[in-house]
Every structure is written in structure tokens, then in C-alpha cells.
Design an enzyme around this catalytic site. Structure first.
Site, mmCIF file in Angstrom:
data_model
loop_
_atom_site.group_PDB
_atom_site.id
_atom_site.type_symbol
_atom_site.label_atom_id
_atom_site.label_comp_id
_atom_site.label_asym_id
_atom_site.label_seq_id
_atom_site.Cartn_x
_atom_site.Cartn_y
_atom_site.Cartn_z
ATOM 1 C CG HIS A 1 63.320 24.842 119.519
ATOM 2 N ND1 HIS A 1 64.029 26.029 119.541
ATOM 3 C CD2 HIS A 1 63.971 24.018 118.657
ATOM 4 C CE1 HIS A 1 65.074 25.912 118.732
ATOM 5 N NE2 HIS A 1 65.064 24.707 118.186
ATOM 6 C CG HIS B 1 42.732 46.291 122.720
ATOM 7 N ND1 HIS B 1 43.293 46.848 121.602
ATOM 8 C CD2 HIS B 1 43.666 46.405 123.692
ATOM 9 C CE1 HIS B 1 44.505 47.272 121.887
ATOM 10 N NE2 HIS B 1 44.757 47.032 123.156
ATOM 11 N N GLY C 1 22.774 61.305 116.355
ATOM 12 C CA GLY C 1 22.051 61.168 117.622
ATOM 13 C C GLY C 1 22.299 62.397 118.478
HETATM 14 P P1 FAD Z 1 34.982 55.231 117.250
HETATM 15 O O1 FAD Z 1 35.526 54.001 116.650
HETATM 16 O O2 FAD Z 1 35.624 56.519 116.900
HETATM 17 O O3 FAD Z 1 33.437 55.262 116.852
HETATM 18 C C1 FAD Z 1 32.616 56.338 117.155
HETATM 19 C C2 FAD Z 1 31.434 56.331 116.198
HETATM 20 O O4 FAD Z 1 30.470 57.252 116.661
HETATM 21 C C3 FAD Z 1 31.787 56.764 114.776
HETATM 22 O O5 FAD Z 1 31.333 55.806 113.850
HETATM 23 C C4 FAD Z 1 31.037 58.089 114.589
HETATM 24 O O6 FAD Z 1 30.586 58.300 113.259
HETATM 25 C C5 FAD Z 1 29.870 57.896 115.537
HETATM 26 N N1 FAD Z 1 29.270 59.138 116.006
HETATM 27 C C6 FAD Z 1 29.905 60.207 116.555
HETATM 28 N N2 FAD Z 1 28.991 61.141 116.941
HETATM 29 C C7 FAD Z 1 27.780 60.644 116.618
HETATM 30 C C8 FAD Z 1 26.450 61.120 116.771
HETATM 31 N N3 FAD Z 1 26.181 62.293 117.376
HETATM 32 N N4 FAD Z 1 25.441 60.352 116.309
HETATM 33 C C9 FAD Z 1 25.674 59.154 115.724
HETATM 34 N N5 FAD Z 1 26.918 58.647 115.574
HETATM 35 C C10 FAD Z 1 27.953 59.375 116.016
HETATM 36 N N6 FAD Z 1 43.259 50.926 117.956
HETATM 37 C C11 FAD Z 1 43.699 49.669 118.216
HETATM 38 O O7 FAD Z 1 43.395 49.128 119.286
HETATM 39 N N7 FAD Z 1 44.461 48.984 117.331
HETATM 40 C C12 FAD Z 1 44.836 49.517 116.147
HETATM 41 O O8 FAD Z 1 45.513 48.877 115.363
HETATM 42 C C13 FAD Z 1 44.407 50.830 115.841
HETATM 43 N N8 FAD Z 1 44.755 51.404 114.687
HETATM 44 C C14 FAD Z 1 44.298 52.658 114.396
HETATM 45 C C15 FAD Z 1 44.701 53.237 113.194
HETATM 46 C C16 FAD Z 1 44.280 54.510 112.873
HETATM 47 C C17 FAD Z 1 44.714 55.124 111.565
HETATM 48 C C18 FAD Z 1 43.426 55.211 113.748
HETATM 49 C C19 FAD Z 1 42.922 56.576 113.394
HETATM 50 C C20 FAD Z 1 43.034 54.656 114.955
HETATM 51 C C21 FAD Z 1 43.479 53.371 115.295
HETATM 52 N N9 FAD Z 1 43.142 52.768 116.489
HETATM 53 C C22 FAD Z 1 43.602 51.510 116.788
HETATM 54 C C23 FAD Z 1 42.311 53.453 117.488
HETATM 55 C C24 FAD Z 1 40.849 52.938 117.400
HETATM 56 O O9 FAD Z 1 40.362 53.132 116.099
HETATM 57 C C25 FAD Z 1 39.975 53.660 118.414
HETATM 58 O O10 FAD Z 1 40.545 53.566 119.704
HETATM 59 C C26 FAD Z 1 38.575 53.054 118.444
HETATM 60 O O11 FAD Z 1 37.971 53.113 117.190
HETATM 61 C C27 FAD Z 1 37.690 53.771 119.478
HETATM 62 O O12 FAD Z 1 36.432 53.197 119.469
HETATM 63 P P2 FAD Z 1 35.134 54.025 119.912
HETATM 64 O O13 FAD Z 1 34.014 53.041 119.825
HETATM 65 O O14 FAD Z 1 35.386 54.690 121.191
HETATM 66 O O15 FAD Z 1 34.957 55.169 118.838
#
Ligand code: FAD
Ligand code: NAD
Length: 480
Positions: free
Chosen positions: A458, A335, A128
Site C-alpha cells: 500500500h 512475447h 533468405g
Molecule cells: P518480425 O518481427 O516481423 O520479424 C521478421 C523479420 O524477418 C523481419 O526483420 C524481416 O525483414 C525478416 N525477413 C522476412 N523475410 C525474410 C527473408 N526472406 N530473408 C531474410 N529476412 C526476412 N507486439 C508486442 O508484443 N508488444 C507491442 O507493444 C507491440 N507493438 C507493436 C507496434 C506496432 C506498430 C507493430 C506494427 C507491431 C507491434 N507488435 C507488438 C507486434 C510485434 O512487432 C510482432 O508480433 C513481432 O515483431 C513478431 O515477431 P516475428 O519474429 O515473428 O517477426
């Protein structure tokens, strides 16, 4: 907008939406569901073929799947015998662990697809990018372009692993969390740069399978952003699991020499030290991701941390363009992103939503788990708040002895004058679930005495909350 290219063959006809969301992670897909629930015509764009973003595909879910598998193995090797379970020979099969993890990911991501269909959200796969402030172009992998016209646009493009000069991942032996979740062998030794959440969770996976984990951390404690008590306690627990910690080390460079990696760092005396292992996991934080969005087309620019700046309503400087989740300020947690997704949808619908950022809990899924909410002791000191501490050791709980999970403690920080609970910090089996009692109590502004006077079942770990609250209330814990 220059509409001349609309007549080109590979551009689909323009569709019109109330809201278009770029990125299908927990921030984006939750925003999509809530927008649809509120009656808005909604589009969701995702560049990968699966939905769910980092969290579902290469983050929360796969890491927890491997943590659970490795925990079973660890228990079978170390704890079954004492429980009276004789298992003759236990082998860890990393390929099967990764296969099961992939199945869990596929099921979970498929569930998001189902939710999009159920809520009549139109999903587009492709990158996008902005054409103007009301138009997004989706470019798919076959070169097809689709234009979406939208009254509101939400940027939820998440984050990518960060690294510093000298530690650039080659994704072969110098790896990020993404590669660590897809290993085909159990290494004898792995270096981990960064003693934060990813380093310790994924380090735990491999330590339990028999890998020697050596952490190289810049700060003087592990999990440095959490209450310092937790870092101290977790260090003891993980050392027993075989972790080695090198604190106050400044990494200079990591080199892949073929079958090994060699890491050079300066220790706190400024002396050069080297470490060797088969792999080096780089886990020094994550960076907001905006590549490919063509922000210039709408006059937006990421700040020096790569984040999109937003106001309290998660609006960018263009009021109909919002940003949320990892791509904006605040904790990089699934979350937190979800709460922001709901917030933006309701705000667009004219409601008055609210997020209490102070009460977003943080969890580290080691075993025992680490969990916290509210202010740390260090933050209260720095703010000059008068506080009191109630603390209770997990080993004093009957349930902990019954299950042999005796490590850890629960610490409650309460206002010295009003007794209001200001922060709760714990290391305990099931702390990830236990912390919710603290979140609910704090949301309703409970005092430590309120928690102390609630009946807790408990024998459970939750009794530790009651005892710590009693300790904070005139030091009257009963079982210590
Ligand atoms: P993201 O989940 O990063 O999603 C963004 C999406 O946007 C991606 O799918 C990407 O492909 C898409 N995208 C980017 N640019 C474009 C574009 N131009 N066009 C179309 N699509 C695009 N958090 C927790 O709360 N609990 C946990 O246990 C936890 N464990 C984790 C373990 C690991 C190994 C990692 C790396 C992270 C973990 N996190 C955890 C953090 C959590 O994954 C992130 O905080 C969360 O995914 C953020 O959500 P988001 O929707 O902001 O972005
Ligand atoms: P982090 O911020 O948790 O930890 C990074 C660690 O690296 C810190 O301890 C920091 O002091 C250290 N560090 C930074 N620069 C360094 C250097 N040059 N040399 C050595 N050490 C250095 O980051 P992470 O572990 O990469 O995780 C990234 C994000 O993903 C976090 O914000 C976290 O919230 C999220 N996440 C959450 C969970 C969870 O909720 N359980 C799990 C995994 C990831």
C-alpha cells in the site's frame, strides 16, 4: 540439389550449420540465442541492415518511445498545473520526438547485434530463400549469393501491414504504422481505419499532440477481440482525449486528393458518409509474410491467410523445417514469438518444452493501459462455463488519486464452483506491469481467494487486484 552454380563467381562457399534461422525479429533472434546456448552452430539471416524485425525497428519499441514522449507532453499541458508545476509554454517538437525514437531503436537493435556476437551466431544480411530442404541461399543487396547448408531451418519472417481493396496505402497520406512512426508534422486531423491495438496506440500519440483523431471501425466496439468491458471503458477514456469513434462503418474507399484524404464509408444504416483529413492511418491487422522464401522449392505453401501451417511442435510438413511468430497461427505478439523461439530451439535439442497459449497476456499501451490474460467473459459464456465476476474501480485506490490516474477498473473472472481464476481484464495506469500478477497466479492455477489473501503493498495499483479478487470471493471488497 543442382550444385552446378556453386562455381559461379558471385556465390560464396557453402557453410554448414545445425540451425539456420530466416528473419531476425523477436522470434528469430531469440531462437538463435537459445540454439547457440544449447551448443548448436547457428546462422541468422536478415534482409534488412538492422536486426530485431518489426518489433524493434517499426513496432513495439518505436511506438512505445513515441507513446512515452507524447504522454510527457500531454501531462505537461494538462496535468502539471494541478500538480503545482508551472510551465510557461510547452511546445511539441515532432522532429526531436522522432529523432529520440530513432536513437532508442538504434540502441536496441545494436544490442541484438551484440547478443549475436556474444553467442557466436553467424549473421547474414540478405534475402533468405530455399534451394532445397537443407539449403538456404542468402542474396545480398550487392548481388552476392551465399549458400548455407543446415540440418534444421526455422522460418521467422514475421508479418506486414494488411489492407483491403479501396484502402491501399500510398505511404504518403494513406499510411501504415511504419509511416506514422516517422511523421515530420503534427496533423490537425487524422483518420484511423481500425479501432484495434495499432489504431488506438498510434492514435493516442497524435491525439496527445493535438491531432483530432477520427476512428472508422467495422465492429460495434473498439478492441473487439478483448473482453467487451474493456472496449466500453477505453471508449470513455479516449473520448476525453478527443477521439471520435464511428463504429459499424464499412470503408468503401480512401482517396489522396493532394493535401487531404477523403474516405467514403457506409454507416450501419447503409448510408454513405464521407470523412476528410490530412492523413489516413490504415490499421486493420497484419498479414503473415512469406514473399521471397521460395517455399515452392521445398513443396510448402502458405495457407489462405498467408500463414505457414505448423503442428503443435511448430514443425511444418517437413519435420526439420519449423516456423514461428507472426508467420504462423496465434496472437501477433513479440512475447508469443519469443516463447516460440525458445520452444523450437529446445525441441530441436531434444528437450520437452511447453507453451501455455492461454496465458499469453495482451496489452494496449494507451493511457491508462489495457491488459488482459485468459478467457474473456464472452468466451466463458460461449463455452457454457459457470463463472463469477469480481470487479474493482481504479478510482477507489488511494494511489490512483495521489497520481491523478483514476480511470479504469480491474475485472477478475473465476470459476463459480472451484474459484479458479479463468481470466483477468483491466484498464489502469501501469496495467502492462500489473497483469503479470494475474499471469503468475493463473500459471499456478490460483483461486480468486488465493489472490485475495496475499498481502499487496500500500499504496499501489496492485491493491486493485486484491480488491477485485475479494469481490469475486463472496463480494467482500473492502474499499468500495
Ligand atoms: P518480425 O518481427 O516481423 O520479424 C521478421 C523479420 O524477418 C523481419 O526483420 C524481416 O525483414 C525478416 N525477413 C522476412 N523475410 C525474410 C527473408 N526472406 N530473408 C531474410 N529476412 C526476412 N507486439 C508486442 O508484443 N508488444 C507491442 O507493444 C507491440 N507493438 C507493436 C507496434 C506496432 C506498430 C507493430 C506494427 C507491431 C507491434 N507488435 C507488438 C507486434 C510485434 O512487432 C510482432 O508480433 C513481432 O515483431 C513478431 O515477431 P516475428 O519474429 O515473428 O517477426
Ligand atoms: P487489430 O487486429 O488489433 O485491429 C484491427 C481493427 O481493425 C479491428 O478492430 C477490426 O475490427 C478493424 N477492422 C478490420 N477490417 C476493417 C475494415 N475493413 N474497416 C474498418 N475496420 C476494420 O490489428 P492492428 O491494430 O492492425 O495490429 C496488428 C497486430 O499487431 C495485432 O495482431 C496486434 O497484436 C499487434 N500489435 C500489438 C501491439 C501490442 O501488443 N501493444 C501493438 C501494436 C500491434
Amino acid at each position: 540439389m543442382d550444385k552446378s552454380y556453386l562455381c559461379l563467381q558471385n556465390i560464396n562457399k557453402m557453410s554448414t550449420y545445425d540451425v539456420t534461422i530466416i528473419g531476425s525479429g523477436p522470434g528469430g533472434y531469440v531462437a538463435a540465442i537459445r540454439c547457440a546456448q544449447l551448443g548448436m552452430k547457428t546462422a541468422l539471416i536478415e534482409k534488412y541492415s538492422t536486426l530485431g524485425g518489426t518489433c524493434l525497428n517499426v513496432g513495439c519499441i518505436p511506438s512505445k518511445a513515441l507513446l512515452d514522449s507524447s504522454e510527457h507532453f500531454h501531462n505537461a499541458v494538462h496535468n502539471f498545473e494541478e500538480h503545482g508545476i508551472d510551465v510557461k509554454s510547452v511546445q511539441a517538437n515532432i522532429s526531436q520526438m522522432v529523432k529520440r525514437k530513432n536513437e532508442v531503436v538504434a540502441q536496441t537493435s545494436g544490442g541484438i547485434k551484440f547478443l549475436m556476437d556474444k553467442n557466436k551466431v553467424d549473421v547474414y544480411h540478405g534475402i533468405g530463400s530455399f534451394v532445397d530442404k537443407n539449403t538456404v541461399k542468402v542474396s545480398d543487396k550487392d548481388g552476392k549469393e551465399t549458400l548455407l547448408s543446415s540440418k534444421n531451418i526455422i522460418i521467422s519472417t514475421g508479418s506486414k501491414p494488411n489492407f483491403f481493396p479501396g484502402m491501399e496505402p500510398d505511404k504518403k497520406r494513406i499510411i501504415t504504422s511504419t509511416e506514422a512512426l516517422n511523421m515530420s508534422e503534427i496533423p490537425k486531423k487524422m483518420l484511423v481505419i481500425g479501432g484495434g491495438v495499432i489504431g488506438l496506440e498510434l492514435g493516442s500519440v497524435f491525439a496527445r499532440l493535438g491531432t483530432q483523431i477520427e476512428v472508422i471501425e467495422f465492429a460495434n466496439t473498439i478492441i473487439p477481440t478483448m473482453d467487451l468491458t474493456l472496449g466500453k471503458e477505453l471508449t470513455k477514456v479516449l473520448k476525453k482525449e478527443g477521439f471520435k469513434f464511428n463504429l459499424e462503418h464499412r470503408v468503401q474507399k480512401v482517396v489522396n486528393t493532394g493535401k487531404q484524404v477523403v474516405l467514403t464509408a457506409l454507416n450501419k444504416k447503409g448510408e454513405e458518409v464521407t470523412f476528410e483529413a490530412e492523413y489516413c492511418l490504415v490499421a486493420v491487422g497484419r498479414k503473415a509474410y512469406t514473399a521471397g522464401l521460395n517455399l515452392e522449392a521445398i513443396g510448402l505453401k502458405a495457407n489462405e491467410r498467408g500463414q505457414i501451417e505448423v503442428n503443435d511442435h511448430l514443425q511444418t510438413t517437413i519435420p526439420t523445417i519449423y516456423a514461428l511468430g507472426d508467420v504462423v497461427r496465434g496472437a501477433m505478439l513479440a512475447h508469443k514469438a519469443e516463447e516460440e523461439g525458445v520452444y523450437v530451439a529446445e525441441f530441436i535439442a531434444g528437450q520437452k518444452p511447453h507453451i501455455n497459449y492461454n496465458l499469453i497476456p495482451g496489452v494496449v499501451y494507451t493511457w491508462p493501459e489495457v491488459a488482459a490474460v485468459g478467457k474473456t467473459e464472452e468466451e466463458l459464456k460461449a463455452a457454457g462455463v459457470e463463472y463469477k465476476v469480481g470487479s474493482f474501480p481504479i478510482k477507489a485506490l488511494g494511489r490512483a488519486r495521489a497520481s491523478m490516474d483514476t480511470a479504469g477498473l480491474i475485472k477478475i473472472l473465476a470459476d463459480k464452483n472451484t474459484d479458479e481464476v479463468l481470466g483477468v481484464h483491466m484498464i489502469a495506469a501501469r496495467a502492462a506491469d500489473l497483469i503479470m500478477e494475474a499471469v503468475v497466479a493463473m500459471e499456478f492455477r490460483a483461486s480468486a481467494e488465493d489472490i485475495a489473501r496475499i498481502s499487496h503493498p500500500h499504496p499501489t495499483y496492485s491493491e486493485g487486484m486484491k480488491e477485485a479478487a475479494m469481490d469475486a470471493t463472496e463480494s467482500r471488497a473492502l474499499h468500495v
